[in-house]
Design an enzyme around this catalytic site. Structure first.
Site, PDB file in Angstrom:
ATOM      1  N   LYS A 216      31.234 -21.811  31.776  1.00  0.00           N
ATOM      2  CA  LYS A 216      31.609 -21.023  32.761  1.00  0.00           C
ATOM      3  C   LYS A 216      32.617 -19.138  32.404  1.00  0.00           C
ATOM      4  O   LYS A 216      33.091 -19.285  30.919  1.00  0.00           O
ATOM      5  CB  LYS A 216      33.025 -21.799  33.784  1.00  0.00           C
ATOM      6  CG  LYS A 216      32.253 -22.584  34.187  1.00  0.00           C
ATOM      7  CD  LYS A 216      32.925 -23.332  35.305  1.00  0.00           C
ATOM      8  CE  LYS A 216      31.672 -24.415  36.335  1.00  0.00           C
ATOM      9  NZ  LYS A 216      32.427 -25.414  37.326  1.00  0.00           N
ATOM     10  N   ARG A 248      29.515 -32.780  32.664  1.00  0.00           N
ATOM     11  CA  ARG A 248      28.126 -31.820  33.292  1.00  0.00           C
ATOM     12  C   ARG A 248      27.739 -30.847  32.747  1.00  0.00           C
ATOM     13  O   ARG A 248      28.859 -29.113  32.822  1.00  0.00           O
ATOM     14  CB  ARG A 248      28.854 -31.302  34.622  1.00  0.00           C
ATOM     15  CG  ARG A 248      27.715 -30.639  35.915  1.00  0.00           C
ATOM     16  CD  ARG A 248      27.951 -30.382  37.399  1.00  0.00           C
ATOM     17  NE  ARG A 248      26.622 -30.083  37.970  1.00  0.00           N
ATOM     18  CZ  ARG A 248      27.124 -28.347  38.476  1.00  0.00           C
ATOM     19  NH1 ARG A 248      27.297 -27.754  37.491  1.00  0.00           N
ATOM     20  NH2 ARG A 248      25.461 -28.604  38.851  1.00  0.00           N
TER      21      ARG A 248
END
Length: 266
Positions: A216, A248
């Site tokens: 991210k 995840r």
């Protein structure tokens, strides 16, 4: 069906496969259905406990897709896997979840926490599926436009507690539900770090916590590096150390190895 804590013991890795042209990290990589199915099989071989398949991007600034388009993207992948790979369906649409569950999916991962489609709670309640409820401030196209909190950990926890109560009232057994603070979904870099640092505020709700921080932009902001594997691993291990159950991730093998060592040390 066994409680989610038994199905996903700490730490468990969830692989990510986006069957989309525009997801923030792997957009376009898995558009071909055979490519996506092969990637899911590799993730299972690499140690993933489950593979999260999605057909609609939720990256900042993304637009939604129609029901027909989302089904067109994900159904052929699920059909190719034929239940041989444990699958989560990343969707906010009841019809997509229903079809995915028919094709063997065992978890519904809803970034809207049952706010996007009034029928989704019933679909999950009527099945034996697990459910992940995620926090998001705003919606994908606008969520990163100046997100604000007075106390991000407490506010996210209060939201997730309310959505947990909603899901249980709708008929979803609490023992099938996990919670996701939504790293990067309407949060600044500081907010994301605070959520991981104070993960105990979320684990105090009594449900397993899923963390998705892999690749991210907050990590890039911290490292100024285009290769985010090392940063993703550091964030995942930090989250696990603070109580996260499911991580995840995009790079399954590396995360499985790192978390195996972290678990052995712990």
């Amino acid at each position: 069906m066994q409680p989610i804590e038994q199905r996903f013991p700490r730490p468990s890795v969830m692989g990510v496969i986006n069957v989309t042209p525009d997801s923030f990290s792997d957009g376009g990589v898995h558009l071909h259905h055979d490519v996506a199915a092969d990637a899911a099989r590799r993730m299972l071989d690499d140690g993933a406990a489950i593979v999260d398949i999605g057909g609609e991007s939720t990256r900042p600034g993304s637009e939604g897709v129609s029901l027909d388009e989302e089904l067109r993207r994900v159904v052929p992948v699920l059909e190719r896997l034929q239940g041989a790979v444990p699958v989560s369906i990343d969707t906010a649409k009841a019809a997509v979840a229903r079809r995915a569950l028919e094709l063997g999916a065992e978890l519904v991962n809803d970034v809207t926490a049952l706010r996007g489609d009034p029928e989704l709670a019933g679909v999950v309640a009527d099945s034996d599926a697990y459910l992940c409820l995620m926090h998001m401030q705003g919606e994908p196209r606008s969520m990163q436009e100046n997100p604000r909190y007075d106390d991000v950990a407490s506010e996210v926890a209060a939201f997730l507690e309310e959505r947990l109560q909603f899901a249980v009232a709708a008929g979803v057994p609490e023992e099938r539900i996990c919670l996701d603070p939504g790293i990067g979904f309407g949060k600044t870099v500081a907010h994301n770090l605070e959520l991981i640092r104070r993960l105990d505020v979320l684990t105090a709700l009594g449900r397993p916590v899923l963390i998705g921080v892999s690749r991210k932009s907050s990590l890039r902001a911290l490292t100024n590096d285009g290769d985010l594997l090392a940063a993703s691993l550091a964030a995942a291990v930090s989250a696990y150390d603070r109580g996260a159950t499911i991580l995840r991730v995009h790079d399954v093998k590396a995360h499985v190895d790192a978390l195996t060592v972290a678990h052995a040390v712990a």
